[in-house]
Design an enzyme around this catalytic site. Structure first.
Site, mmCIF file in Angstrom:
data_model
loop_
_atom_site.group_PDB
_atom_site.id
_atom_site.type_symbol
_atom_site.label_atom_id
_atom_site.label_comp_id
_atom_site.label_asym_id
_atom_site.label_seq_id
_atom_site.Cartn_x
_atom_site.Cartn_y
_atom_site.Cartn_z
ATOM 1 N N HIS A 27 0.546 -0.561 0.058
ATOM 2 C CA HIS A 27 -0.147 -0.125 -0.009
ATOM 3 C C HIS A 27 0.874 1.296 0.318
ATOM 4 O O HIS A 27 2.207 1.294 0.615
ATOM 5 C CB HIS A 27 -0.901 0.089 0.968
ATOM 6 C CG HIS A 27 -1.717 -0.881 1.311
ATOM 7 N ND1 HIS A 27 -3.819 -0.569 0.779
ATOM 8 C CD2 HIS A 27 -2.194 -2.688 1.781
ATOM 9 C CE1 HIS A 27 -4.030 -1.800 0.569
ATOM 10 N NE2 HIS A 27 -3.099 -2.641 1.390
ATOM 11 N N GLU A 216 -8.807 -11.573 5.539
ATOM 12 C CA GLU A 216 -7.805 -11.267 6.400
ATOM 13 C C GLU A 216 -8.497 -10.800 7.776
ATOM 14 O O GLU A 216 -8.510 -11.619 8.830
ATOM 15 C CB GLU A 216 -7.679 -9.867 5.821
ATOM 16 C CG GLU A 216 -6.281 -8.885 6.587
ATOM 17 C CD GLU A 216 -5.942 -7.649 6.306
ATOM 18 O OE1 GLU A 216 -5.378 -7.080 6.505
ATOM 19 O OE2 GLU A 216 -6.769 -7.381 5.459
#
Length: 372
Positions: A27, A216
């Protein structure tokens, strides 16, 4: 000067940073240098919890190690705050590439959510263009230094907001100017991929690939939604697919397992799992299996033949690099160079690149490992 992690991960005397690597899940707003945050915060009057780079890095590491994805995501309030101008976005993107180069990455997909970077007047397109400028500058600098890297943007929509179609259209507008794929990110539980069904349908019609954060902070049904509603070609993390695997029995030398229908589907079709070992531990994604890296189902998935890949997720928050993540897996599971090569080939084959480019990437990786 880079604030990149200073660890020197080794395997049999080989510095893992020298090996060619593929980064699929990294990210932009999770990979800032602490010193850059300090310098960008000053002119906008942003108060920081620490005034020097080492202390600020330690703050991020401490706050991120909460065992909760929701708490983990709160640290991004600080990084996104300094990424609201052309200059800030371009600098962060340029340095991001520089740090990937230092880590031996030869193909990197940089994901970020443009809708989170509009508070100082930028439009969505202007934000994407600013990031692309920084990425291009980083690649050009690497080329000038005799180093090779290619990168692409993964344009993310925030799953708890309602701009999915708009962000999908944004990604398509930039598909020939740096954007290589689409993603949805943010809080997973309670925000299924079906919320963005129209966006995913549009992308599928236009032949534009998508990866989806799933498995996740939520389980098997979230993964199913990513594949069915999201048309996902890869799973962001995807580690909780292990919940669809039953260990029937095991002894000192052998385990006997059975796969549920969804796990079998993911395995049989080679759907890549973008695992991020340190992050998965920090956010509680692997809490059902234990509280240290040796409990991570990564090795189970690998031994069963799933297409596992290794990623950083957020280098700042996890105080890590891709080389360090590989080193941690070596320590946890005793992997050798051939195993690490397999992980890189898995990632190369799952990259959002044309087939011919993926073949070249595979050859580059095999040559690099062969010369190690």
């Amino acid at each position: 000067m880079s604030d990149a992690v200073a660890d020197e991960p080794l395997l049999g005397g080989i510095d893992l940073r020298t090996l060619p690597k593929v980064s699929l899940h990294d990210h932009l707003d999770g990979g800032l240098r602490p010193q850059t945050i300090i310098e960008l915060a000053e002119p906008i009057g942003l108060a920081l919890p620490a005034s020097d780079d080492a202390a600020l890095a330690a703050w991020f590491a401490e706050k991120s190690d909460s065992g909760s994805l929701v708490e983990y995501l709160k640290t991004f309030d600080l990084t996104t705050a300094v990424m609201q101008t052309r200059e800030g976005l371009t600098r962060v993107a340029r340095e991001f590439v520089e740090d990937l180069v230092a880590d031996g990455v030869v193909w990197g997909e940089i994901r970020w959510a443009p809708e989170q970077h509009l508070t100082r007047g930028l439009s969505l397109d202007e934000a994407v263009e600013a990031v692309q400028l920084g990425l291009d500058e980083g690649v050009d600098a690497a080329d000038a230094a005799g180093q090779s890297i290619r990168v692409g943007q993964l344009i993310s929509a925030m799953r708890h907001l309602d701009r999915g179609r708009e962000i999908a259209e944004l990604a398509l507008r930039h598909r020939d100017r740096g954007a290589v794929g689409f993603d949805i990110a943010g809080p997973e539980a309670g925000f299924p991929a079906s919320r963005f069904a129209d966006a995913f349908a549009l992308l599928a019609r236009e032949g534009f690939p998508a990866t989806v954060h799933a498995g996740e902070a939520d389980g098997v049904e979230s993964i199913r939604g990513a594949l069915v509603d999201g048309r996902a070609l890869r799973l962001g993390h995807g580690v909780r697919i292990a919940e669809d695997i039953t260990i029937e029995s095991q002894d000192d030398e052998m385990s006997y397992v059975s796969l549920g229908h969804l796990a079998q589907w993911v395995k049989d079709r080679g759907i890549a799992l973008e695992t991020s070992p340190s992050s998965n531990l920090q956010t509680g994604a692997i809490a059902a299996w234990g509280d240290d890296l040796t409990a991570h189902p990564f090795d189970l998935l690998y031994q069963l033949g799933f297409r596992v890949t290794v990623n950083t997720d957020n280098r700042l928050m996890s105080a890590t690099s891709l080389s360090r993540e590989l080193g941690l897996l070596v320590d946890a599971f005793g992997y050798d160079l051939d195993d690490l090569l397999t992980f890189q080939l898995n990632a190369a084959e799952a990259a959002f690149l044309p087939l011919e480019d993926r073949a070249e990437l595979v050859e580059l990786i095999e040559d690099g490992f062969g010369n190690a």
